[in-house]
Design an enzyme around this catalytic site. Structure first.
Site, PDB file in Angstrom:
ATOM      1  N   GLU A  87       5.712  -7.180   0.417  1.00 11.94           N
ATOM      2  CA  GLU A  87       4.777  -8.111   1.062  1.00 11.94           C
ATOM      3  C   GLU A  87       4.408  -9.220   0.090  1.00 11.94           C
ATOM      4  O   GLU A  87       4.535 -10.392   0.403  1.00 11.94           O
ATOM      5  CB  GLU A  87       3.527  -7.351   1.531  1.00 11.94           C
ATOM      6  CG  GLU A  87       3.881  -6.310   2.586  1.00 11.94           C
ATOM      7  CD  GLU A  87       2.751  -6.012   3.547  1.00 11.94           C
ATOM      8  OE1 GLU A  87       1.672  -5.604   3.086  1.00 11.94           O
ATOM      9  OE2 GLU A  87       2.955  -6.194   4.765  1.00 11.94           O
ATOM     10  N   THR A 109      -3.185  -6.058   5.157  1.00 14.11           N
ATOM     11  CA  THR A 109      -1.999  -6.799   5.614  1.00 14.11           C
ATOM     12  C   THR A 109      -1.531  -6.341   6.987  1.00 14.11           C
ATOM     13  O   THR A 109      -0.430  -6.686   7.412  1.00 14.11           O
ATOM     14  CB  THR A 109      -0.838  -6.673   4.599  1.00 14.11           C
ATOM     15  OG1 THR A 109      -0.403  -5.309   4.567  1.00 14.11           O
ATOM     16  CG2 THR A 109      -1.263  -7.111   3.218  1.00 14.11           C
ATOM     17  N   HIS A 168       0.863   4.064   1.059  1.00  7.85           N
ATOM     18  CA  HIS A 168       1.944   3.826   2.031  1.00  7.85           C
ATOM     19  C   HIS A 168       2.882   2.776   1.472  1.00  7.85           C
ATOM     20  O   HIS A 168       2.615   2.216   0.400  1.00  7.85           O
ATOM     21  CB  HIS A 168       1.350   3.372   3.376  1.00  7.85           C
ATOM     22  CG  HIS A 168       0.621   2.068   3.266  1.00  7.85           C
ATOM     23  ND1 HIS A 168      -0.734   1.977   3.076  1.00  7.85           N
ATOM     24  CD2 HIS A 168       1.077   0.782   3.283  1.00  7.85           C
ATOM     25  CE1 HIS A 168      -1.086   0.712   2.986  1.00  7.85           C
ATOM     26  NE2 HIS A 168      -0.006  -0.038   3.102  1.00  7.85           N
ATOM     27  N   HIS A 210       4.009   2.730  11.815  1.00  9.41           N
ATOM     28  CA  HIS A 210       4.173   1.442  11.141  1.00  9.41           C
ATOM     29  C   HIS A 210       4.740   1.620   9.732  1.00  9.41           C
ATOM     30  O   HIS A 210       5.324   0.713   9.164  1.00  9.41           O
ATOM     31  CB  HIS A 210       2.834   0.712  11.013  1.00  9.41           C
ATOM     32  CG  HIS A 210       2.095   0.529  12.299  1.00  9.41           C
ATOM     33  ND1 HIS A 210       2.566  -0.297  13.294  1.00  9.41           N
ATOM     34  CD2 HIS A 210       0.940   1.061  12.763  1.00  9.41           C
ATOM     35  CE1 HIS A 210       1.708  -0.269  14.312  1.00  9.41           C
ATOM     36  NE2 HIS A 210       0.721   0.555  14.018  1.00  9.41           N
ATOM     37  N   HIS A 227       1.427   0.515  -1.669  1.00  9.75           N
ATOM     38  CA  HIS A 227       0.001   0.187  -1.639  1.00  9.75           C
ATOM     39  C   HIS A 227      -0.833   1.455  -1.766  1.00  9.75           C
ATOM     40  O   HIS A 227      -0.674   2.375  -0.972  1.00  9.75           O
ATOM     41  CB  HIS A 227      -0.364  -0.515  -0.321  1.00  9.75           C
ATOM     42  CG  HIS A 227       0.163  -1.907  -0.238  1.00  9.75           C
ATOM     43  ND1 HIS A 227       0.335  -2.576   0.949  1.00  9.75           N
ATOM     44  CD2 HIS A 227       0.557  -2.754  -1.217  1.00  9.75           C
ATOM     45  CE1 HIS A 227       0.804  -3.788   0.687  1.00  9.75           C
ATOM     46  NE2 HIS A 227       0.957  -3.920  -0.612  1.00  9.75           N
ATOM     47  N   HIS A 263       5.922  -0.565   2.231  1.00  2.33           N
ATOM     48  CA  HIS A 263       6.516  -1.613   3.077  1.00  2.33           C
ATOM     49  C   HIS A 263       7.924  -1.860   2.553  1.00  2.33           C
ATOM     50  O   HIS A 263       8.124  -1.930   1.342  1.00  2.33           O
ATOM     51  CB  HIS A 263       5.714  -2.912   2.974  1.00  2.33           C
ATOM     52  CG  HIS A 263       4.273  -2.761   3.378  1.00  2.33           C
ATOM     53  ND1 HIS A 263       3.848  -2.941   4.669  1.00  2.33           N
ATOM     54  CD2 HIS A 263       3.166  -2.434   2.651  1.00  2.33           C
ATOM     55  CE1 HIS A 263       2.537  -2.739   4.729  1.00  2.33           C
ATOM     56  NE2 HIS A 263       2.100  -2.421   3.524  1.00  2.33           N
TER      57      HIS A 263
END
Ligand SMILES: *[C@@H]1O[C@H](CO)[C@@H](O)[C@H](O)[C@H]1NC(C)=O
Ligand SMILES: *[C@@H]1O[C@H](CO)[C@@H](O)[C@H](O)[C@H]1NC(C)=O
Ligand SMILES: *[C@@H]1O[C@H](CO)[C@@H](O)[C@H](O)[C@H]1NC(C)=O
Ligand SMILES: [Zn+2]
Length: 325
Positions: free
Chosen positions: A135, A232, A123, A91, A148, A125
């Site tokens: 996000e 999230t 990690h 992911h 994050h 996004h």
């Protein structure tokens, strides 16, 4: 369709979810819209809760909280010993930090947090070549990427236990902005991406660095926004004290594109899909308040202009009244 959802069927679906676990059942729209963020609440009921993350931070509606002083970062300026393993978890790109011994813990406290929180992992996004992928959004604007850093309340022994309490986790969110020059502090991670193109790949990084190297200048981290929200990704547990920083992390377009272009999701059958747009869109506030730290900006544009203009206008008026007649 909705009318056909009999209690029996709902029960069956739930039983299936419990049996299958959640690992393989959710995805991002870029993988398959049928299991994307809009459907997470059907997979896991908590994802449809009223305290979900991320959110849009509307700076005109934030409430100043003078108790939100500087966060105390401990161990952020030391390279944690032990393995620096970068993982493609299917992911995102994840780095675990929790291998360190108790004496070398990385943790945060103060800044309005009631407890000490230990760093577990970080990690990212991101979007794609033409789209931003943060996000959280600020005043409606999405940023190219978001970092994050996940921390667990040291009151609890395990992450499972922490996830059972509203103050179980504290996540720090940092938004990126595109810079002309490379951010050389990210070279080790960016280079490592090439070794973890497929899901479940991992690589031991060639060099270590301190966490603070990845962040904006620590002196600017007193400017942040705080609210209560969730993870999230499923199970979207509503156990997170969120801190989103105002100062951005610079990263070059080339470095950003390395995230967008190098990694692949867990393959479904024979097709491998590029890991792009792995973000959840902003969720409704449902009456929640977003607090601005002592030093954070609470407004912009016209409101900011008024704040600066009013004293100026007054000064001009006073100047005219008291000037030579
Ligand atoms: C926080 O981190 C510091 C330095 O890394 C360490 O000395 C201290 O024991 C930690 N505190 C807690 C409560 O874990
Ligand atoms: C993407 O982010 C940049 C900030 O780096 C911003 O200038 C731009 O407006 C954003 N684009 C969109 C479509 O939000
Ligand atoms: C990572 O990949 C590069 C080639 O892209 C290779 O030279 C290097 O040995 C790999 N590193 C590790 C630790 O596997
Ligand atoms: Zn995240």
């Amino acid at each position: 369709m909705r009318m056909l959802r009999l209690p029996g069927i709902t029960f069956l679906t739930l039983a299936f979810v419990i049996q299958a676990g959640t690992a393989g059942t959710w995805c991002y729209d870029s993988q398959d819209p049928k299991c994307g963020p809009l459907h997470w609440k059907d997979i896991m009921i908590t994802c449809g809760g009223e305290n979900q993350s991320p959110i849009n931070i509307d700076r005109r509606k934030t409430q100043r909280d003078r108790n939100l002083d500087e966060i105390l970062f401990e161990g952020y300026d030391q390279a944690p010993p032990g393995r620096w393993r970068l993982i493609n978890d299917g992911h995102s790109v994840v780095m675990n930090l929790d291998g360190a011994s108790a004496a070398d813990q990385i943790n945060i406290t103060k800044g309005g947090l009631q407890d000490t929180y230990r760093a577990l992992s970080f990690h990212f996004h991101w979007g794609d070549l033409s789209r931003n992928g943060s996000e959280h959004t600020v005043d409606g604007q999405q940023y190219p990427m978001e970092l994050h850093i996940v921390h667990m309340n040291t009151k609890y022994k395990t992450i499972t236990e922490a996830k059972g309490h509203p103050n179980g986790l504290a996540v720090l969110g940092f938004l990126f902005k595109v810079s002309d020059a490379d951010n050389t502090n990210y070279n080790t991670i960016v280079t490592g991406l090439r070794n973890i193109t497929r899901a479940e790949d991992y690589v031991e990084l060639a060099s270590t660095f301190s966490l603070s190297n990845l962040l904006p200048n620590m002196a600017l981290l007193s400017k942040y926004y705080r609210y209560k929200g969730s993870l999230t990704t499923p199970n979207c547990e509503e156990v997170v004290q969120w801190t989103v920083f105002e100062e951005n992390i610079p990263i070059s377009k080339t470095q950003l594109n390395a995230f967008v272009n190098t990694l692949y999701y867990k393959s479904a059958g024979t097709t491998s899909l590029k890991m792009t747009n792995n973000f959840r869109p902003p969720q409704p506030l449902h009456g929640r308040k977003v607090y601005a730290s002592r030093d954070a900006t609470v407004s912009r544009g016209s409101l900011l202009a008024v704040n600066h203009l009013f004293p100026l206008l007054l000064a001009v008026l006073i100047g005219q009244l008291s000037g030579p007649s």
